[in-house]
Design an enzyme around this catalytic site. Structure first.
Site, PDB file in Angstrom:
ATOM      1  CD  GLU A   1    -103.024-121.352   6.677  1.00 35.39           C
ATOM      2  OE1 GLU A   1    -103.663-120.554   6.900  1.00 35.39           O
ATOM      3  OE2 GLU A   1    -102.575-122.268   7.885  1.00 35.39           O
TER       4      GLU A   1
ATOM      5  CG  ASN B   1    -100.916-121.898  12.050  1.00 40.02           C
ATOM      6  OD1 ASN B   1    -100.782-121.801  10.842  1.00 40.02           O
ATOM      7  ND2 ASN B   1    -102.324-122.287  12.237  1.00 40.02           N
ATOM      8  CD  GLU B   2    -102.797-117.690  10.554  1.00 40.65           C
ATOM      9  OE1 GLU B   2    -103.932-118.175  11.316  1.00 40.65           O
ATOM     10  OE2 GLU B   2    -103.521-118.020   9.053  1.00 40.65           O
TER      11      GLU B   2
ATOM     12  CE1 TYR C   1    -107.204-119.513   3.460  1.00 41.89           C
ATOM     13  CE2 TYR C   1    -106.356-119.179   5.589  1.00 41.89           C
ATOM     14  CZ  TYR C   1    -106.503-119.811   4.407  1.00 41.89           C
ATOM     15  OH  TYR C   1    -105.986-121.266   5.082  1.00 41.89           O
TER      16      TYR C   1
ATOM     17  CD  GLU D   1    -105.874-126.802  10.297  1.00 40.24           C
ATOM     18  OE1 GLU D   1    -105.775-125.894   9.934  1.00 40.24           O
ATOM     19  OE2 GLU D   1    -106.004-126.188  11.241  1.00 40.24           O
TER      20      GLU D   1
END
Ligand code: AHR
Length: 492
Positions: free
Chosen positions: A291, A171-172, A243, A26
């Protein structure tokens, strides 16, 4: 402790898609500037890319790299990173509160990807922008026509299209931290129409729609169903992000968190199949787990970071042995679910929650998590085989019956059989019996181990080799040390 792993040649879960060993860069912190790119560095090549970092990325054999974000992409104007570098604008980057110089953009990144034998997985901005810019970017990258954006690429020095095959639709977009986040309905409509016209520009591309940013999100479930109902026929994958971390400093619990990943994939598969049935579609939507990693060490330091710096040291988690064991368990979980997970990106690759660290102006080194990824990427391609593992279990908090041994087997194209296994026990080694069916004459020819005296041990600039794998002596007895990652290769 003793354990028995039974493997049958015919119990194939799936042919593993190589892209399960993808990663992510990123435009954030020192991932690009001071990470992959540092023109003044002693190893820099003609384009300013660090060759020491490139060599490590090549070691990891990463087939696809997601770019340019992440949260960054939702405020990004891709044209800023193209053409004459002296004219590129310096901008406030709102996702991470930094200054983006735009010295590196898609023009350079696609070249870096080629140099590390990888492909770009490109994300489009569905935050501040939308369908129009997305289709222009596809034209810029992939079109061979005599038209404005394809000619702009040619003018910038790239006659041949970049040929980017996999694209993320934002994204998200469910997260309130995202620049211009959306409700499920808003995103579903935008994603559907964007997907449609991106494929009109280049029908050969594959598209990943945003799933929820995690199972903890308030719209988890509703988000997936809404997006799938709206965009089903136009998309190929839905994204999963997750995560993990040891915030409570409870190692047995932390080591068991891969079970949450398994649950996330299973529940998400059920949702996709529910909408498939509802639509009577023949198409199966699979996952891009684009991710995944351990991320928590740097949270506090990042909260104190001064804003509006160029390439500040953000998200620089220093990983220890227990993180590597969790990453090992997560890799095993991805391989075990390779019938549905076709793309996965270890987030991220360099400096930012990464297996590779650099000192700007100095050396690069491998964090602990580098090694399980290296082993799986190098020896975990082929057919994933399901394993029956009989072993002791433990309870921790609300978690019951956590198996001490986490494992998967892969038969590769050279007919080697590789078993990856983590021993979650912190104090007890495990004598492993391998019961293999259909692999006549096979025996253990290699056993590589990553372990250490203390789960908090890590590799640093000063001590880059504190936690490195070693080759165990191969004998009739295979022993998994306490708190260890293991790669066991069997051959004739
Ligand atoms: O990988 C770091 C960040 O985590 C990404 O930018 C974002 O998508 C996620 O929240």
């Amino acid at each position: 402790m003793k354990a028995k792993i039974s493997i049958n040649k015919n119990s194939v879960i799936s042919k593993i898609d190589d892209r399960i060993f993808g990663s992510f860069i990123e435009q954030l912190g020192r991932a690009v500037y001071g990470g992959i790119y540092e023109p003044g560095h002693s190893t820099a090549d003609d384009m300013g890319f660090r060759k020491d970092v490139m060599d490590m990325v090549k070691d990891l054999n990463v087939p696809i790299v997601r770019y340019p974000g992440g949260n960054f992409v939702s405020g990004y104007n891709w044209e800023d990173g193209t053409g004459d570098r002296s004219k590129r604008p310096r901008k406030l980057e709102l996702a991470w509160g930094s200054i983006e110089t735009n010295e590196v953009g898609i023009d350079e990144f696609q070249e870096w990807a080629k140099r590390v034998n990888s492909e770009v997985m490109m994300a489009v901005n569905l935050g501040t922008r939308g369908p129009d810019d997305a289709r222009n970017l596809v034209e810029y990258c992939n079109s061979d026509t005599d038209t404005y954006y394809a000619n702009m690429r040619r003018k910038n020095g790239f006659d041949k299209p970049f040929g980017i095959k996999v694209w993320c639709l934002g994204n998200e977009m469910d997260g309130n931290w995202q620049i211009c986040s959306k409700t499920p309905q808003e995103y579903a409509r935008t994603a559907c129409e964007t997907a449609k016209i991106m494929k009109w520009v280049d029908p050969s591309i594959e598209l990943v729609a945003c799933g929820s940013s995690g199972m903890h999100m308030p719209t988890w479930g509703e988000w997936e169903r809404t997006v799938l109902r709206e965009a089903y026929e136009h998309i190929d994958y839905i994204s999963l992000h997750s995560y993990y971390g040891n915030k409570a400093d409870n190692t047995p619990d932390f080591l068991a968190q891969s079970i949450d990943m398994d649950n996330f994939i299973k529940k998400s598969s059920e949702m996709c199949d529910e909408i498939k049935a509802e639509k009577g579609s023949d198409k199966t939507i699979n996952f891009s787990f684009d991710e995944w990693n351990v991320w928590f060490h740097s949270n506090e330091q990042d909260s104190k970071m001064e804003k509006w710096q160029i390439a500040p040291p953000l998200l620089e988690d220093i990983y220890n042995l227990e993180d590597a064991l969790v990453v090992g368990c997560l890799l095993i979980t991805l391989l075990r679910n390779s019938d549905r997970v076709k793309i996965a990106c270890l987030a991220q690759l360099v400096n930012v929650i990464a297996p590779i660290m650099t000192k700007t102006g100095g050396p690069a080194w491998a964090q602990t998590i580098f090694y399980p990824f290296l082993h799986c990427s190098r020896h975990g391609r082929g057919n994933a085989l399901s394993v029956q593992c009989n072993c002791d279990t433990y309870d921790v908090g609300d978690r019951k019956n956590v198996p001490y041994i986490e494992s998967i087997a892969v038969e590769n194209e050279n007919n080697e059989l590789t078993v990856f296994a983590v021993n979650r026990s912190l104090d007890t080694e495990c004598e492993l019996e391998l019961d293999i069916d259909g692999f006549e004459g096979y025996k253990v020819v290699r056993h590589t181990i990553l372990t250490g005296d203390d789960v908090k041990m890590c590799n640093t600039l000063e001590e880059p080799n504190a936690v490195v794998p070693y080759e165990a002596e191969v004998s009739d007895k295979t022993v998994l040390p306490a708190k260890s990652w293991n790669m066991i290769i069997l051959d004739k």
